[in-house]
Design a protein around this motif. Structure first.
Motif, PDB file in Angstrom:
ATOM      1  N   UNK A  55      -9.719  27.365  -7.968  1.00 42.50           N
ATOM      2  CA  UNK A  55     -10.020  28.471  -8.891  1.00 42.50           C
ATOM      3  C   UNK A  55      -8.517  29.390  -9.405  1.00 42.50           C
ATOM      4  N   UNK A  56      -7.592  29.125  -8.464  1.00 41.52           N
ATOM      5  CA  UNK A  56      -6.329  29.782  -8.541  1.00 41.52           C
ATOM      6  C   UNK A  56      -5.680  29.185  -9.808  1.00 41.52           C
ATOM      7  N   UNK A  57      -5.966  28.057 -10.153  1.00 42.21           N
ATOM      8  CA  UNK A  57      -5.427  27.140 -11.129  1.00 42.21           C
ATOM      9  C   UNK A  57      -6.443  27.033 -12.423  1.00 42.21           C
ATOM     10  N   UNK A  58      -7.210  27.597 -12.529  1.00 41.23           N
ATOM     11  CA  UNK A  58      -8.334  27.674 -13.594  1.00 41.23           C
ATOM     12  C   UNK A  58      -7.453  28.251 -14.827  1.00 41.23           C
ATOM     13  N   UNK A  59      -6.905  29.379 -14.735  1.00 37.63           N
ATOM     14  CA  UNK A  59      -6.058  30.036 -15.972  1.00 37.63           C
ATOM     15  C   UNK A  59      -4.571  29.707 -15.927  1.00 37.63           C
ATOM     16  N   UNK A  60      -4.103  29.139 -14.515  1.00 33.31           N
ATOM     17  CA  UNK A  60      -2.792  28.957 -14.091  1.00 33.31           C
ATOM     18  C   UNK A  60      -2.070  28.276 -15.238  1.00 33.31           C
ATOM     19  N   UNK A 112      -4.055  33.456 -10.338  1.00 31.68           N
ATOM     20  CA  UNK A 112      -3.542  32.106 -11.236  1.00 31.68           C
ATOM     21  C   UNK A 112      -3.153  32.544 -12.340  1.00 31.68           C
ATOM     22  N   UNK A 113      -3.966  33.515 -13.100  1.00 32.26           N
ATOM     23  CA  UNK A 113      -3.359  33.873 -14.600  1.00 32.26           C
ATOM     24  C   UNK A 113      -1.908  34.570 -14.485  1.00 32.26           C
ATOM     25  N   UNK A 114      -1.828  35.325 -13.690  1.00 31.63           N
ATOM     26  CA  UNK A 114      -0.490  36.266 -13.489  1.00 31.63           C
ATOM     27  C   UNK A 114       0.623  35.398 -12.894  1.00 31.63           C
ATOM     28  N   UNK A 115       0.225  34.303 -12.122  1.00 30.85           N
ATOM     29  CA  UNK A 115       1.553  33.666 -11.279  1.00 30.85           C
ATOM     30  C   UNK A 115       1.854  32.281 -12.301  1.00 30.85           C
ATOM     31  N   UNK A 116       0.807  31.895 -12.990  1.00 32.84           N
ATOM     32  CA  UNK A 116       1.115  30.633 -13.843  1.00 32.84           C
ATOM     33  C   UNK A 116       2.370  30.682 -14.538  1.00 32.84           C
TER      34      UNK A 116
END
Length: 458
Positions: A55-60, A112-116
């Protein structure tokens, strides 16, 4: 900007962004370290836990491209500040005792969205302080932050989990991120070689073009010409495709180690949380040492003007094949006397591809498109972070035994590394691709300075 101020500011920025990457990967490591406690508390399977990690990578990846595209319109200094504030805020809800599995999934998506975009924007920012020939070492230093983040997080967060509970491991990394944001607000700034953004681009193409072309020895004209090259030519070049696939394989390995090594060491090897966390931290230090040594060697070679003994892709590809063999041995042997040394060096060699891929993709892109190209690179390799937790979690759950499932997972990872290594060795040639695409060989000059030397007085 004077030479002293420029080099001092370049390395100050590099160290700040190193810390940025340390916090970034501490955020990623926390879920793997707290995994057994979270699974027990929430009563979930490894497959469901793998879903939380993925889920971390869903928007990553999507965020990596979207925010990287903004680097043509917005300066990277405020972008980095916003990213740090967002990912810090995403960690803190897990301190709430009633926060359950649904909250965990939601906060991992936001994190993930912030760290991508963090890595490509940080790379783009630091490249604005160094010309092409000087970028290998600062790039490697930023990637060392990934290893250092895990190495620091493992013992510290293991202690936090043991003494304060797993929820506080999320709270600690969130608070540290807020501290970094304050430091960046005070000291972060753009480099002298940063490309123009927004309306500055139009001004650069007008009255200032002649002066820019003169000061950069003609590289401005090359950059303008490269801007006319369709983006798809850059992204479909053999160098980009094989570099991105190599980075995907390396990131798959990194994500596998972060997510599943603590559980593997506890469930299969029989170690306790403290022992597993210590080995994960020491292995991360080995990753960092490999990246730093590679960066120092590349920097020394560039300053001496020595021609490389092997093309950059061939060297990195060879190291990946060695790492692939090491992973296969790690997954099939029962001897800890063999497993531990393999984690301390041979398996870490795959991480060099992350440095090589970043510098290679930056080299074949014109400065104004560098941020976007690095964002696409992140989009591709981050898919490894999405797939490895799901695939390996499912393999372990479906296997006859946990040990057999993990062995299959290690062998799959080994095959991925070997394939990527061979392809990179054969087709990753960024120097040739840059010439074909008309990308400038350098974007400026800088006075060389040792990154280990103390900063001169202001």
């Amino acid at each position: 900007m004077s030479g002293v101020q420029g080099t001092s500011g370049a390395w100050r920025t590099t160290w700040l962004l190193l810390t940025f990457m340390v916090v970034n990967f501490a955020d990623k490591a926390v879920l793997g370290l707290a995994g057994p406690e979270i699974r027990a508390d929430f009563g979930i399977t490894r497959q469901e836990f793998g879903t939380a990690q993925s889920a971390f990578f869903a928007l990553f990846s999507v965020a990596a491209i979207g925010v990287s595209a903004l680097t043509r319109k917005v300066r990277t200094t405020p972008l980095l500040l916003v990213l740090a504030l967002m990912w810090s805020a995403a960690q803190l809800p897990m301190l709430w005792g009633a926060a359950g599995f649904g909250t965990l999934l939601a906060t991992r998506v936001l994190l993930g969205a912030a760290e991508g975009p963090a890595a490509p924007v940080a790379m783009h920012h630091v490249h604005g302080w160094f010309p092409q020939r000087e970028r290998a070492l600062p790039t490697a230093i930023l990637l060392v932050g990934a290893a250092a983040g895990v190495a620091v997080a493992s013992p510290v967060l293991t202690w936090v989990i043991s003494h304060w509970g797993w929820r506080w491991s999320f709270g600690v990394v969130g608070l540290i991120g807020l501290v970094w944001a304050g430091a960046w607000r005070a000291w972060g700034s753009e480099g002298p070689l940063a490309p123009p953004v927004g309306k500055e681009t139009e001004a650069e193409g007008g009255a200032g073009a002649a002066g820019a072309a003169s000061s950069l020895g003609g590289s401005f004209e090359l950059s303008v010409a490269a801007d006319t090259v369709p983006l798809r030519r850059i992204l479909l070049s053999g160098s980009f495709v094989t570099a991105a696939f190599g980075a995907f394989a390396a990131y798959w390995l990194m994500s596998t180690l972060l997510t599943w090594t603590p559980d593997y060491l506890e469930s299969v090897v029989g170690w306790d949380l403290h022992q597993a966390g210590t080995l994960v931290g020491v292995g991360a230090l080995a990753n960092g040492a490999v990246l730093l040594v590679h960066g120092l060697l590349a920097q020394r070679s560039a300053r001496r003007g020595d021609p490389p003994r092997l093309p950059v892709g061939a060297g990195a590809g060879l190291l990946m094949t060695v790492a692939g063999c090491a992973v296969a041995t790690f997954g099939t042997t029962d001897s800890m006397w063999i497993k531990v040394p393999l984690m301390m060096g041979p398996m870490a060699l795959a991480m060099v591809m992350l440095t090589v891929a970043s510098t290679a993709c930056a080299q074949i892109a014109p400065p104004s498109r560098r941020g976007l190209v690095l964002g696409v690179l992140t989009f591709v390799y981050a898919l490894g972070g999405i797939l490895s937790p799901l695939v390996l979690g499912g393999m372990v759950d479906r296997a006859a035994t946990v040990s057999a499932g993990y062995q299959q997972g290690w062998l799959l990872t080994s095959g991925l590394l070997l394939t990527a290594g061979v392809l990179a060795a054969l087709f990753c040639r960024p120097e040739q691709a840059a010439r074909r695409l008309g990308a400038p060989a350098t974007t400026g000059t800088a006075t060389p300075v040792s990154p280990l030397a103390p900063a001169p007085p202001r």
